[in-house]
Design a protein around this motif. Sequence first.
Motif, PDB file in Angstrom:
ATOM      1  N   ILE A  33      -9.058  45.622  44.363  1.00 40.37           N
ATOM      2  CA  ILE A  33      -9.049  46.930  43.724  1.00 40.37           C
ATOM      3  C   ILE A  33      -7.776  47.638  44.170  1.00 40.37           C
ATOM      4  CG2 ILE A  33     -10.218  49.167  43.640  1.00 40.37           C
ATOM      5  CD1 ILE A  33     -12.860  47.587  44.032  1.00 40.37           C
ATOM      6  N   GLN A  71      -6.569  48.654  47.769  1.00 46.00           N
ATOM      7  CA  GLN A  71      -7.516  48.147  48.756  1.00 46.00           C
ATOM      8  C   GLN A  71      -7.200  46.691  49.133  1.00 46.00           C
ATOM      9  OE1 GLN A  71     -11.649  48.977  47.887  1.00 46.00           O
ATOM     10  NE2 GLN A  71     -11.152  50.898  46.847  1.00 46.00           N
ATOM     11  N   THR A  85     -19.709  44.747  32.302  1.00 44.01           N
ATOM     12  CA  THR A  85     -18.695  45.325  33.186  1.00 44.01           C
ATOM     13  C   THR A  85     -18.956  46.798  33.461  1.00 44.01           C
ATOM     14  OG1 THR A  85     -17.323  45.631  31.212  1.00 44.01           O
ATOM     15  CG2 THR A  85     -16.850  43.721  32.626  1.00 44.01           C
ATOM     16  N   LYS A  86     -18.561  47.198  34.672  1.00 44.73           N
ATOM     17  CA  LYS A  86     -18.651  48.602  35.085  1.00 44.73           C
ATOM     18  C   LYS A  86     -17.229  49.083  35.369  1.00 44.73           C
ATOM     19  CE  LYS A  86     -22.780  47.578  37.848  1.00 44.73           C
ATOM     20  NZ  LYS A  86     -22.561  46.324  38.507  1.00 44.73           N
ATOM     21  N   LEU A  87     -17.070  50.391  35.406  1.00 48.00           N
ATOM     22  CA  LEU A  87     -15.750  50.947  35.700  1.00 48.00           C
ATOM     23  C   LEU A  87     -15.209  50.425  37.025  1.00 48.00           C
ATOM     24  CD1 LEU A  87     -16.260  54.692  34.662  1.00 48.00           C
ATOM     25  CD2 LEU A  87     -15.037  52.920  33.402  1.00 48.00           C
ATOM     26  N   GLU A  88     -16.097  50.285  38.005  1.00 42.97           N
ATOM     27  CA  GLU A  88     -15.664  49.852  39.340  1.00 42.97           C
ATOM     28  C   GLU A  88     -15.308  48.367  39.420  1.00 42.97           C
ATOM     29  OE1 GLU A  88     -18.490  51.485  38.563  1.00 42.97           O
ATOM     30  OE2 GLU A  88     -20.209  50.700  39.699  1.00 42.97           O
ATOM     31  N   ASP A  89     -15.476  47.643  38.318  1.00 44.35           N
ATOM     32  CA  ASP A  89     -15.020  46.249  38.280  1.00 44.35           C
ATOM     33  C   ASP A  89     -13.522  46.152  37.984  1.00 44.35           C
ATOM     34  OD1 ASP A  89     -18.081  45.239  36.636  1.00 44.35           O
ATOM     35  OD2 ASP A  89     -17.583  45.214  38.781  1.00 44.35           O
ATOM     36  N   SER A  90     -12.910  47.269  37.658  1.00 41.17           N
ATOM     37  CA  SER A  90     -11.464  47.268  37.410  1.00 41.17           C
ATOM     38  C   SER A  90     -10.734  46.851  38.675  1.00 41.17           C
ATOM     39  CB  SER A  90     -10.984  48.659  36.993  1.00 41.17           C
ATOM     40  OG  SER A  90     -11.542  49.027  35.752  1.00 41.17           O
ATOM     41  N   ALA A  91      -9.957  45.792  38.575  1.00 42.92           N
ATOM     42  CA  ALA A  91      -9.300  45.215  39.753  1.00 42.92           C
ATOM     43  C   ALA A  91      -8.400  44.087  39.281  1.00 42.92           C
ATOM     44  CB  ALA A  91     -10.328  44.672  40.743  1.00 42.92           C
TER      45      ALA A  91
END
Lengths: 115, 114
Positions: free
Chosen positions: B38, B41, B82-88
């Motif tokens: 991410i 990170q 998919t969720k927004l937090e899967d953006s990576a």
Amino acid sequence: AQSVSQHNHHVILSEAASLELGCNYSYGGTVNLFWYVQYPGQHLQLLLKYFSGDPLVKGIKGFEAEFIKSKFSFNLRKPSVQWSDTAEYFCAVNANYNQGGKLIFGQGTELSVKP
Amino acid sequence: EPEVTQTPSHQVTQMGQEVILRCVPISNHLYFYWYRQILGQKVEFLVSFYNNEISEKSEIFDDQFSVERPDGSNFTLKIRSTKLEDSAMYFCASMRLAGVYEQYFGPGTRLTVT
């Protein structure tokens, strides 16, 4: 749990300066240690690795690292950096007992070398 | 020199959609991995795969994730919804054998979930 800590987030050096990037890990057992480099726009590439034997290991492009077991450290060094060394550097560890296992990465150190 | 390749280089998808990220590991390698990073990170381990089964997975690798080696060359990571937090950035890696070998990484797929 294993963890890896890299001391510097961003290092800026002039060409010909010496480099030392710190890496400490937390794990009670025997480990394999790695430094990877990621040049801008490229994939992670292995710089050097330590599995056993001589704790001073030499890698590509004039880099070396020293494993100090008592300090849980594996610092990366280069006597004289070049502009082309500008990249992000990652220290990583895996547990020696599980040699097909995952790498645990530090947060990375961005190195900028000024010409 | 053989390389790990990944497609696509960038994938944009809407939340709730399924995505499949593809990897072609180095041909004589036996261990396969997915990692993700991410933005800002650490690179985090997701899953390892050996002998046609998952050998280890992280807490991140929940029921929404799956991996497959559908043929002798590809290694895929599927995210079901998919969720927004899967953006990576998702990295595939492969390794020849366990022991004194290192993992070779692909260039990554940047997944953006909107």
